[in-house]
Write a protein that holds these residues in place. Structure first.
Motif, PDB file in Angstrom:
ATOM      1  N   LEU A 131     -11.155  -8.502  13.966  1.00 58.87           N
ATOM      2  CA  LEU A 131     -10.335  -9.606  13.663  1.00 58.87           C
ATOM      3  C   LEU A 131      -9.262  -9.679  12.245  1.00 58.87           C
ATOM      4  O   LEU A 131      -8.379  -9.716  11.996  1.00 58.87           O
ATOM      5  N   ALA A 132     -10.078  -8.920  11.422  1.00 58.43           N
ATOM      6  CA  ALA A 132      -9.428  -8.628   9.983  1.00 58.43           C
ATOM      7  C   ALA A 132      -8.401  -7.624  10.339  1.00 58.43           C
ATOM      8  O   ALA A 132      -7.219  -7.448   9.823  1.00 58.43           O
ATOM      9  N   ASN A 133      -8.599  -6.622  11.152  1.00 58.14           N
ATOM     10  CA  ASN A 133      -7.793  -5.647  11.484  1.00 58.14           C
ATOM     11  C   ASN A 133      -6.313  -6.253  12.017  1.00 58.14           C
ATOM     12  O   ASN A 133      -5.206  -5.715  11.613  1.00 58.14           O
ATOM     13  N   HIS A 134      -6.514  -7.330  13.005  1.00 55.09           N
ATOM     14  CA  HIS A 134      -5.366  -7.913  13.552  1.00 55.09           C
ATOM     15  C   HIS A 134      -4.525  -8.457  12.405  1.00 55.09           C
ATOM     16  O   HIS A 134      -3.377  -8.854  12.735  1.00 55.09           O
ATOM     17  N   VAL A 135      -5.205  -9.250  11.548  1.00 58.32           N
ATOM     18  CA  VAL A 135      -4.449  -9.886  10.597  1.00 58.32           C
ATOM     19  C   VAL A 135      -3.445  -8.948   9.545  1.00 58.32           C
ATOM     20  O   VAL A 135      -2.729  -9.057   9.428  1.00 58.32           O
ATOM     21  N   THR A 136      -4.194  -7.872   9.311  1.00 54.06           N
ATOM     22  CA  THR A 136      -3.617  -6.751   8.590  1.00 54.06           C
ATOM     23  C   THR A 136      -2.507  -6.153   9.043  1.00 54.06           C
ATOM     24  O   THR A 136      -1.440  -5.699   8.653  1.00 54.06           O
ATOM     25  N   GLN A 137      -2.525  -6.134  10.402  1.00 54.18           N
ATOM     26  CA  GLN A 137      -1.509  -5.171  11.247  1.00 54.18           C
ATOM     27  C   GLN A 137      -0.684  -6.194  11.672  1.00 54.18           C
ATOM     28  O   GLN A 137       0.534  -5.846  11.857  1.00 54.18           O
ATOM     29  N   LEU A 138      -0.711  -7.445  12.015  1.00 58.45           N
ATOM     30  CA  LEU A 138       0.151  -8.272  12.733  1.00 58.45           C
ATOM     31  C   LEU A 138       0.695  -9.586  11.801  1.00 58.45           C
ATOM     32  O   LEU A 138       1.672  -9.965  12.052  1.00 58.45           O
ATOM     33  N   VAL A 139      -0.025  -9.778  10.612  1.00 57.57           N
ATOM     34  CA  VAL A 139       0.256 -11.017   9.822  1.00 57.57           C
ATOM     35  C   VAL A 139       0.950 -10.337   8.537  1.00 57.57           C
ATOM     36  O   VAL A 139       1.969 -10.865   8.110  1.00 57.57           O
ATOM     37  N   VAL A 140      -0.047  -9.707   7.909  1.00 56.96           N
ATOM     38  CA  VAL A 140       0.165  -9.211   6.490  1.00 56.96           C
ATOM     39  C   VAL A 140       1.518  -8.424   6.287  1.00 56.96           C
ATOM     40  O   VAL A 140       2.174  -8.641   5.453  1.00 56.96           O
ATOM     41  N   PRO A 141       1.924  -7.448   7.401  1.00 59.58           N
ATOM     42  CA  PRO A 141       3.098  -6.703   7.019  1.00 59.58           C
ATOM     43  C   PRO A 141       4.232  -7.640   6.805  1.00 59.58           C
ATOM     44  O   PRO A 141       5.163  -7.064   6.149  1.00 59.58           O
ATOM     45  N   ILE A 142       4.429  -8.744   7.442  1.00 63.16           N
ATOM     46  CA  ILE A 142       5.600  -9.939   7.177  1.00 63.16           C
ATOM     47  C   ILE A 142       5.947  -9.923   5.689  1.00 63.16           C
ATOM     48  O   ILE A 142       6.879  -9.958   5.070  1.00 63.16           O
ATOM     49  N   GLY A 143       4.618 -10.030   4.847  1.00 66.00           N
ATOM     50  CA  GLY A 143       4.828 -10.101   3.268  1.00 66.00           C
ATOM     51  C   GLY A 143       5.490  -9.054   2.569  1.00 66.00           C
ATOM     52  O   GLY A 143       5.735  -9.055   1.524  1.00 66.00           O
ATOM     53  N   LEU A 144       5.623  -7.911   3.377  1.00 66.93           N
ATOM     54  CA  LEU A 144       6.251  -6.846   2.464  1.00 66.93           C
ATOM     55  C   LEU A 144       7.643  -7.014   2.359  1.00 66.93           C
ATOM     56  O   LEU A 144       8.252  -6.423   1.131  1.00 66.93           O
ATOM     57  N   PHE A 145       8.145  -7.942   2.922  1.00 68.22           N
ATOM     58  CA  PHE A 145       9.667  -8.348   2.598  1.00 68.22           C
ATOM     59  C   PHE A 145       9.968  -9.562   1.733  1.00 68.22           C
ATOM     60  O   PHE A 145      11.102 -10.084   1.693  1.00 68.22           O
ATOM     61  N   LEU A 146       8.890  -9.932   1.479  1.00 69.15           N
ATOM     62  CA  LEU A 146       8.758 -11.365   0.264  1.00 69.15           C
ATOM     63  C   LEU A 146       9.000 -10.844  -0.916  1.00 69.15           C
ATOM     64  O   LEU A 146       8.691  -9.694  -1.375  1.00 69.15           O
ATOM     65  N   PRO A 147       9.245 -11.766  -1.981  1.00 71.33           N
ATOM     66  CA  PRO A 147       9.373 -11.259  -3.182  1.00 71.33           C
ATOM     67  C   PRO A 147       8.135 -10.929  -3.814  1.00 71.33           C
ATOM     68  O   PRO A 147       7.036 -11.446  -3.494  1.00 71.33           O
ATOM     69  N   GLN A 148       7.812 -10.238  -5.120  1.00 69.00           N
ATOM     70  CA  GLN A 148       6.740  -9.933  -5.660  1.00 69.00           C
ATOM     71  C   GLN A 148       6.116 -11.313  -6.233  1.00 69.00           C
ATOM     72  O   GLN A 148       7.164 -12.171  -6.766  1.00 69.00           O
ATOM     73  N   PRO A 149       4.816 -11.563  -6.137  1.00 75.07           N
ATOM     74  CA  PRO A 149       3.923 -10.465  -6.054  1.00 75.07           C
ATOM     75  C   PRO A 149       3.354 -10.517  -4.516  1.00 75.07           C
ATOM     76  O   PRO A 149       2.473  -9.696  -4.455  1.00 75.07           O
ATOM     77  N   VAL A 150       3.854 -11.268  -3.820  1.00 80.85           N
ATOM     78  CA  VAL A 150       3.569 -11.228  -2.281  1.00 80.85           C
ATOM     79  C   VAL A 150       3.689  -9.885  -1.826  1.00 80.85           C
ATOM     80  O   VAL A 150       2.605  -9.613  -0.982  1.00 80.85           O
ATOM     81  N   ALA A 151       4.683  -9.428  -1.987  1.00 84.21           N
ATOM     82  CA  ALA A 151       4.997  -8.047  -1.194  1.00 84.21           C
ATOM     83  C   ALA A 151       3.581  -7.050  -1.823  1.00 84.21           C
ATOM     84  O   ALA A 151       3.135  -6.425  -1.202  1.00 84.21           O
ATOM     85  N   GLY A 152       3.418  -7.061  -3.135  1.00 84.66           N
ATOM     86  CA  GLY A 152       2.429  -6.327  -3.624  1.00 84.66           C
ATOM     87  C   GLY A 152       0.894  -6.616  -3.000  1.00 84.66           C
ATOM     88  O   GLY A 152       0.351  -5.729  -2.931  1.00 84.66           O
ATOM     89  N   ILE A 153       0.604  -7.998  -2.905  1.00 81.58           N
ATOM     90  CA  ILE A 153      -0.614  -8.384  -2.389  1.00 81.58           C
ATOM     91  C   ILE A 153      -0.597  -7.852  -0.848  1.00 81.58           C
ATOM     92  O   ILE A 153      -1.785  -7.309  -0.552  1.00 81.58           O
ATOM     93  N   ALA A 154       0.484  -7.999  -0.388  1.00 81.76           N
ATOM     94  CA  ALA A 154       0.416  -7.237   1.230  1.00 81.76           C
ATOM     95  C   ALA A 154      -0.067  -5.895   1.253  1.00 81.76           C
ATOM     96  O   ALA A 154      -0.730  -5.369   2.070  1.00 81.76           O
ATOM     97  N   ALA A 155       0.589  -5.117   0.324  1.00 83.18           N
ATOM     98  CA  ALA A 155       0.482  -3.614   0.474  1.00 83.18           C
ATOM     99  C   ALA A 155      -0.865  -3.461  -0.047  1.00 83.18           C
ATOM    100  O   ALA A 155      -1.621  -2.317   0.380  1.00 83.18           O
TER     101      ALA A 155
END
Length: 482
Positions: A212-236
């Motif tokens: 379940l954590a893997n699904h969240v990391t790969q399907l939800v978290v990547p969207i945060g890469l295109f948001l402003p910092q610090p959200v992008a940094g948290i996603a990474a």
């Protein structure tokens, strides 16, 4: 252009470039160490023969201009030396055009190797290294501000890598959807590591949480890469932690490490400065118009080339680890769309006896990474890539994966080929070739806690059948199967 520079990414760029160069070092050293046995003129699938069958247009490589064993090794060692110099800061010590040229040379040298590497270089992390290495050409150095467009392209690459891997799982094996894949994965993955037995023995409810954590990391978290910092940094950062978890649980060459390197490019300097002694805040130095034009052209090209991988992400028939062009730029990625529930291993044996009958004394060849002796604990090799060991895993899944190299491999053992022997953990015949070689197929599983306590073994195995009947230099027989 004020919008062109990413003032918060000076340290991130430096850390990304040095880390990427370190991955290049590993890749080139692997190529140099394994070339003669796998791809040399007397290797399992010679490059020279391959070059005679394919054109430059189909498979661009410097080796179309000239090839010999010495030339290939020179390319690999030059690439390793240039990469090591880059780790030491070469590209920040030279003018921008020279720094860009260094990254171009690294990319071109490794592209030349991959495009003649045949089945040994058919893994997704080869294209990932090439795509990442090409984008690094346009990141500049200390003499120019970090280009925001190139950093965004790195985030687009990281997004495709993670999101594509997540989608291929959800569209693939049902065990990803019912959260049971990790009941099997740690045991059946291509090359388990020293902690894989312990991961496999974790409680099943925890395995479901992992999935379940893997699904969240790969399907939800990547969207945060295109948001402003610090959200992008948290996603990474979440992705980096997840990849470190994968590093400890198995051996996947430099796939996990390269994903971590991409994640580093997203972290803001405000986070990195306190943990990197000696790093300093850089004042803006500006960028030349020529460099800005080149980076904008790159961005436009990536947008165009992104059509195919983007369409692939949306397709119900998604393909993983696919290059849509011969230059390995803007690729699709993914892994483990299906999970193997049962582990099979090919055990290669030789005998010095005159006859390969039931009374012959057969001795096993031990490989460096893949399971063999049940009492031998799996080792950690990644980011180093044991190409023969990985192909042996695929061959155990289906004999089709063993063509056309497995028979040649057996023949080289019969000849006592020293280059092939160096790919193995040890040679039971100490350089004196056996009279016969055969390959048996076994079903492997991790021992239970009780079995481990009683026997000390990490694996239990049962013989399934014959993969290759006894073979001698005087003649061969048709390979068997399960």
């Amino acid at each position: 252009m004020d919008w062109f520079a990413a003032d918060h990414s000076w340290i991130a760029r430096m850390l990304f470039q040095r880390s990427l160069a370190a991955v290049y070092v590993v890749a080139f050293v692997v190529a140099a160490n394994q070339y003669r046995a796998l791809l040399g003129d007397h290797g399992l699938t010679p490059v020279r023969r391959y070059l005679g069958a394919v054109s430059f247009r189909r498979s661009p490589s410097l080796f179309h201009l000239h090839h010999s064993d010495r030339t290939f090794l020179a390319v690999a060692w030059i690439g390793a030396a240039l990469s090591a110099a880059t780790v030491a800061g070469l590209t920040d010590a030279v003018p921008l055009p020279a720094a860009m040229a260094v990254w171009v040379v690294l990319w071109l040298l490794y592209l030349s190797i991959v495009n003649v590497g045949q089945t040994w270089y058919s893994f997704g992390w080869e294209s990932l290294l090439l795509e990442t290495g090409f984008l690094a050409v346009f990141l500049g150095n200390d003499r120019t501000d970090p280009p925001l467009l190139t950093l965004l392209l790195l985030r687009w690459l990281l997004f495709r890598l993670e999101f594509g891997a997540g989608l291929i799982k959800m569209r693939g094996d049902a065990c990803w959807r019912d959260l049971t894949c990790l009941y099997y994965h740690h045991e059946t993955q291509p090359m388990p590591g020293p902690l894989s037995w312990y991961f496999h023995r974790l409680p099943q409810p925890l395995h479901r949480v992992e999935v379940l954590a893997n699904h969240v990391t790969q399907l939800v978290v990547p969207i945060g890469l295109f948001l402003p910092q610090p959200v992008a940094g948290i996603a990474a950062a979440v992705m980096i932690v997840t990849q470190l978890w994968l590093v400890t649980s198995g051996n996947f060459a430099w796939l996990n490490w390269l994903t971590i390197v991409l994640g580093l490019s997203v972290l803001p300097d405000a986070w990195l400065a306190p943990v990197l002694p000696g790093s300093a805040h850089h004042a803006a130095v500006g960028t030349s118009v020529a460099f800005e034009v080149v980076v904008c052209a790159l961005a436009a090209a990536v947008v165009v080339l992104s059509y195919w991988p983007a369409a692939n992400l949306l397709s119900r028939h998604q393909r993983m680890n696919t290059s849509f062009n011969r230059w390995h730029l803007v690729n699709s990625y993914g892994a483990f769309g299906s999970i193997t529930k049962t582990r099979y291993e090919i055990v290669v044996e030789g005998t010095a006896d005159d006859r390969p009958g039931p009374d012959a004394a057969w001795q096993e060849y031990e490989f460096r990474g893949k399971p063999g002796d049940p009492s031998r604990r799996p080792r950690q090799f990644a980011p180093y890539h044991l190409r023969l060991d990985w192909l042996m895993w695929f061959a155990a899944l289906s004999p089709a994966y063993a063509e056309p190299w497995f028979r040649v491999f057996a023949r080289r053992l019969l000849e006592g080929d020293r280059h092939v022997s160096r790919l193995l953990r040890d040679d039971p015949f100490r350089g004196a070739p056996p009279r016969y070689v055969r390959a048996l197929l076994y079903r492997y599983r991790f021992t239970t806690r009780r079995e481990r306590a009683e026997t000390g073994d990490w694996w239990a195995r049962d013989r399934v059948g014959e993969f290759l009947p006894p073979m001698t230099l005087r003649g061969t027989r048709t390979a068997g199967s399960r």
